[in-house]
Each structure stands twice: as C-alpha cells, then as structure tokens.
Write a protein that holds these residues in place. Structure first.
Motif, PDB file in Angstrom:
ATOM      1  N   ALA A 204      39.057  36.452  33.861  1.00  0.00           N
ATOM      2  CA  ALA A 204      38.252  36.224  35.070  1.00  0.00           C
ATOM      3  C   ALA A 204      37.342  35.014  34.887  1.00  0.00           C
ATOM      4  N   LYS A 205      37.325  34.155  35.895  1.00  0.00           N
ATOM      5  CA  LYS A 205      36.496  32.952  35.836  1.00  0.00           C
ATOM      6  C   LYS A 205      35.046  33.280  36.208  1.00  0.00           C
ATOM      7  N   ASP A 206      34.146  32.458  35.690  1.00  0.00           N
ATOM      8  CA  ASP A 206      32.723  32.674  35.969  1.00  0.00           C
ATOM      9  C   ASP A 206      32.431  32.595  37.466  1.00  0.00           C
ATOM     10  N   VAL A 207      33.124  31.682  38.132  1.00  0.00           N
ATOM     11  CA  VAL A 207      32.917  31.514  39.578  1.00  0.00           C
ATOM     12  C   VAL A 207      33.306  32.786  40.314  1.00  0.00           C
ATOM     13  N   GLU A 208      34.432  33.373  39.948  1.00  0.00           N
ATOM     14  CA  GLU A 208      34.912  34.599  40.589  1.00  0.00           C
ATOM     15  C   GLU A 208      33.950  35.761  40.335  1.00  0.00           C
ATOM     16  N   VAL A 209      33.480  35.841  39.092  1.00  0.00           N
ATOM     17  CA  VAL A 209      32.553  36.920  38.727  1.00  0.00           C
ATOM     18  C   VAL A 209      31.242  36.796  39.497  1.00  0.00           C
ATOM     19  N   ASN A 210      30.713  35.576  39.578  1.00  0.00           N
ATOM     20  CA  ASN A 210      29.451  35.348  40.290  1.00  0.00           C
ATOM     21  C   ASN A 210      29.589  35.641  41.783  1.00  0.00           C
ATOM     22  N   GLN A 211      30.726  35.223  42.363  1.00  0.00           N
ATOM     23  CA  GLN A 211      30.961  35.504  43.779  1.00  0.00           C
ATOM     24  C   GLN A 211      31.074  37.005  44.034  1.00  0.00           C
TER      25      GLN A 211
ATOM     26  N   GLU B 211      37.693  54.260  49.368  1.00  0.00           N
ATOM     27  CA  GLU B 211      37.901  53.042  50.164  1.00  0.00           C
ATOM     28  C   GLU B 211      37.373  51.809  49.435  1.00  0.00           C
ATOM     29  N   ILE B 212      36.186  51.934  48.838  1.00  0.00           N
ATOM     30  CA  ILE B 212      35.606  50.806  48.100  1.00  0.00           C
ATOM     31  C   ILE B 212      36.485  50.442  46.910  1.00  0.00           C
ATOM     32  N   THR B 213      36.976  51.451  46.212  1.00  0.00           N
ATOM     33  CA  THR B 213      37.841  51.219  45.043  1.00  0.00           C
ATOM     34  C   THR B 213      39.124  50.504  45.442  1.00  0.00           C
ATOM     35  N   GLU B 214      39.748  50.956  46.519  1.00  0.00           N
ATOM     36  CA  GLU B 214      40.985  50.328  46.990  1.00  0.00           C
ATOM     37  C   GLU B 214      40.755  48.886  47.393  1.00  0.00           C
ATOM     38  N   ASP B 215      39.616  48.622  48.044  1.00  0.00           N
ATOM     39  CA  ASP B 215      39.300  47.262  48.478  1.00  0.00           C
ATOM     40  C   ASP B 215      39.070  46.343  47.279  1.00  0.00           C
ATOM     41  N   LEU B 216      38.331  46.824  46.276  1.00  0.00           N
ATOM     42  CA  LEU B 216      38.041  46.002  45.102  1.00  0.00           C
ATOM     43  C   LEU B 216      39.272  45.799  44.227  1.00  0.00           C
ATOM     44  N   SER B 217      40.154  46.791  44.190  1.00  0.00           N
ATOM     45  CA  SER B 217      41.343  46.712  43.330  1.00  0.00           C
ATOM     46  C   SER B 217      42.316  45.624  43.784  1.00  0.00           C
ATOM     47  N   GLU B 218      42.167  45.162  45.006  1.00  0.00           N
ATOM     48  CA  GLU B 218      43.040  44.100  45.512  1.00  0.00           C
ATOM     49  C   GLU B 218      42.742  42.757  44.863  1.00  0.00           C
ATOM     50  N   LYS B 219      41.571  42.619  44.266  1.00  0.00           N
ATOM     51  CA  LYS B 219      41.215  41.365  43.597  1.00  0.00           C
ATOM     52  C   LYS B 219      41.909  41.321  42.232  1.00  0.00           C
ATOM     53  N   GLY B 220      42.606  40.254  41.973  1.00  0.00           N
ATOM     54  CA  GLY B 220      43.440  40.141  40.773  1.00  0.00           C
ATOM     55  C   GLY B 220      42.678  40.141  39.472  1.00  0.00           C
ATOM     56  N   PHE B 221      41.438  39.671  39.473  1.00  0.00           N
ATOM     57  CA  PHE B 221      40.677  39.584  38.217  1.00  0.00           C
ATOM     58  C   PHE B 221      39.936  40.876  37.885  1.00  0.00           C
ATOM     59  N   ILE B 222      40.075  41.896  38.746  1.00  0.00           N
ATOM     60  CA  ILE B 222      39.473  43.204  38.461  1.00  0.00           C
ATOM     61  C   ILE B 222      40.533  44.096  37.834  1.00  0.00           C
ATOM     62  N   GLU B 223      40.247  44.589  36.634  1.00  0.00           N
ATOM     63  CA  GLU B 223      41.211  45.414  35.918  1.00  0.00           C
ATOM     64  C   GLU B 223      41.152  46.881  36.363  1.00  0.00           C
ATOM     65  N   GLU B 224      39.943  47.397  36.564  1.00  0.00           N
ATOM     66  CA  GLU B 224      39.809  48.814  36.912  1.00  0.00           C
ATOM     67  C   GLU B 224      38.448  49.071  37.547  1.00  0.00           C
ATOM     68  N   VAL B 225      38.441  50.024  38.462  1.00  0.00           N
ATOM     69  CA  VAL B 225      37.182  50.506  39.061  1.00  0.00           C
ATOM     70  C   VAL B 225      37.068  51.992  38.704  1.00  0.00           C
ATOM     71  N   ARG B 226      35.966  52.344  38.072  1.00  0.00           N
ATOM     72  CA  ARG B 226      35.852  53.717  37.575  1.00  0.00           C
ATOM     73  C   ARG B 226      34.512  54.331  37.998  1.00  0.00           C
ATOM     74  N   TYR B 227      34.570  55.613  38.370  1.00  0.00           N
ATOM     75  CA  TYR B 227      33.371  56.400  38.664  1.00  0.00           C
ATOM     76  C   TYR B 227      33.718  57.869  38.431  1.00  0.00           C
ATOM     77  N   ASP B 228      32.704  58.689  38.340  1.00  0.00           N
ATOM     78  CA  ASP B 228      32.907  60.123  38.054  1.00  0.00           C
ATOM     79  C   ASP B 228      33.113  60.865  39.375  1.00  0.00           C
ATOM     80  N   ASN B 229      34.380  60.984  39.779  1.00  0.00           N
ATOM     81  CA  ASN B 229      34.692  61.614  41.065  1.00  0.00           C
ATOM     82  C   ASN B 229      34.319  63.099  41.078  1.00  0.00           C
ATOM     83  N   ASP B 230      34.533  63.787  39.952  1.00  0.00           N
ATOM     84  CA  ASP B 230      34.190  65.220  39.879  1.00  0.00           C
ATOM     85  C   ASP B 230      32.697  65.432  40.072  1.00  0.00           C
ATOM     86  N   LEU B 231      31.892  64.555  39.483  1.00  0.00           N
ATOM     87  CA  LEU B 231      30.441  64.651  39.626  1.00  0.00           C
ATOM     88  C   LEU B 231      30.022  64.427  41.075  1.00  0.00           C
TER      89      LEU B 231
END
Length: 292
Positions: free
Chosen positions: A62-69, A132-152
């Motif tokens: 991931a590029k710095d520009v992509e991360v900052n954006q 919905e947020i996870t699905e939207d973020l996962s479309e970005k190629g430089f994001i490897e994974e989105v994780r949260y505690d769904n059971d909690l």
C-alpha cells in the motif's frame, strides 16, 4: 398536667410530620435516581458501543498516498468517531508490552501489518452496518482484511435491548410503588386526626374548609420531602460525574432539569391528591365508623 399533655401531643405531631417527610424524601429520591438511570442509560450503552474497534489491515504494498487518503475518508465518514493509524512497528511494541516477550526474537522478522483502528459511533455499531462497511472497504485493493468482533457486537446489542426493556418496566413499577407508599404515609397522618375532622364537621364546618388546612400542610411536607430528595439526587449525580467523567452525565442539562422539576411536581401532586382523598373518606364516614 395539661402543659405536659400539650407537649406530648406537640412532640407526637412533629414526629408524625418528620416520618412523612422522610418517607416522601426517600421514595422520591429512589424514583429520581431511577430517572437518572433511564436518562443516561442510552449514554452508558453508547459509551460501551463506542469501545468496539474495527481494524483495517493494509497490504505491505500500500502506498502512503492511498493510506493517507483512506485515513482522511475514514475520519470524515458518518460512522467514524476516530481513526488511528498503527504501523507494524507500533503494533509489535504493543504486543511486546502485553506479553512481556519480544516475539521478533523467535520469528526473526515482523509479520504484523500496518493497520487503521476505527472507533465507530454508537448508532452504527450493528451487525448489518458493519457488514456493509466491511464490504465497501474490501473493494479497495490495498486493504488486506477488515476485522471486528461480530459476536461481541451482537451480544452487546441484544443486552442493550433487554436492559432497556427491563429498565422501563421497573421504572413503571417503581413509580406505582412510590405513589402507593407516599399515599399510605399521608393517609396514616390524616388517620391520626380523624376525630378532629369529624368534630369540625359536627360543629358546622364545610368539607372544603376542613380539607384546606390538611391539604396545605401535606403539600408543605411534600415540598420539603421533594427538596430533600432533589438535594440527594444532585449529590449522587455530582459524584457519578466525578467518578465517570467519560460518560459526561451533566451534558443533558435540559433532561436533568426536566427530571428534577418532575420529581418536585410529583411530590406536590401525590401529597395533594392523597390528602384530598383521605380527608374526604373520613368526612364521609359516620361517627361510629371512626373507631374501626
């Protein structure tokens, strides 16, 4: 002898008034504290919901520009309360502090990922929204994974619904109990003067004339009890705000003011109605019925 009897009667009367005031104050205080709980229940629930973290793991490419954006877009997003970038080096230091061991000595390199921790606003901490947020973020190629505690998240939302339901039920029951307790205290105070009421009636006094001093005296006792209850509520609220400043309990000034006014008015109304009904009951009784 008469003087001693008068003093005894006066002490008995004062004792009766004190017991009525204390009863009213305690009941209104407990009712007011329950009201504070109801008012701040959502704030407390929101506080715990906003501790849920959604972690976005980034690819090493991931590029710095992509991360900052991405970070700027997350900060500006409606669902985001705060977004914090955590480098793999910082993550390694956190893990070392938690475990007390440096895992890199065994592995030989840092396998962790750069990430962004997103703290969500309470209204968006639901399974549907997070999906919905996870699905939207996962479309970005430089994001490897989105994780949260769904059971909690599910457990928290279910518990909040249950607690809210039972708090409302308990509030309704406690309000009814408060009315009955204050009514009983007032009725006992009026009962002790039932012969005076009947005597006044027998000499020609009207019902309205007889009721007026009893009602006014009870209302004064209700005002004193309500003021004592409000002082107790203010002390409790003050110490809770000091003990849990993160909850910002004093922010809802309008609701708190409404609650305090409601408790005061409730104390006056209950004492007025209870005294009116109690005196009316004894006014309608025959003389021989006063002994039962």
């Amino acid at each position: 002898m008469a003087s001693s009897f008068d003093k005894y009667q006066k002490r008995k009367l004062i004792s009766s008034y004190i017991s009525v005031v204390v009863s009213i104050a305690l009941v209104l205080f407990l009712l007011g504290c329950l009201g504070l709980l109801v008012i701040n229940s959502k704030k407390v629930a929101d506080h715990f919901k906003e501790q849920v973290v959604m972690t976005i793991y980034l690819n090493d490419t991931a590029k710095d520009v992509e991360v900052n954006q991405l970070k700027k877009s997350l900060i500006m997003a409606d669902y985001s309360k705060e977004a914090i970038y955590v480098s793999k080096e910082e993550a390694a230091e956190f893990m070392k502090a938690d475990t007390g061991e440096d895992f890199m000595d065994f592995v030989g390199y840092n396998p962790l990922k750069n990430s962004i921790d997103v703290y969500l606003k309470a209204d968006f901490v639901t399974t549907e929204t997070l999906t919905e947020i996870t699905e939207d973020l996962s479309e970005k190629g430089f994001i490897e994974e989105v994780r949260y505690d769904n059971d909690l998240v599910e457990l928290m939302n279910n518990n909040v619904k249950k607690i809210t339901f039972w708090v409302l039920i308990i509030s309704a029951l406690f309000t009814l109990i408060a009315v009955l307790l204050i009514n009983s205290s007032i009725r006992l105070a009026v009962y002790s003067k039932r012969f005076i009421i009947k005597t006044m009636q027998m000499v020609g006094a009207t019902k309205r004339f007889i009721r007026k001093p009893f009602v006014w005296q009870s209302v004064k006792l209700g005002i004193i009890g309500a003021i004592l209850a409000l002082i107790g509520m203010a002390i409790v609220l003050y110490y809770l705000d000091i003990s849990f400043p993160e909850l910002q309990l004093l922010q809802n000034t309008v609701l708190i003011a409404i609650l305090f006014i409601s408790v005061f008015i409730l104390g006056v109304i209950i004492t007025w109605i209870s005294t009116f009904i109690a005196t009316q009951r004894f006014l309608n009784l025959k003389t021989d019925q006063l002994y039962y």
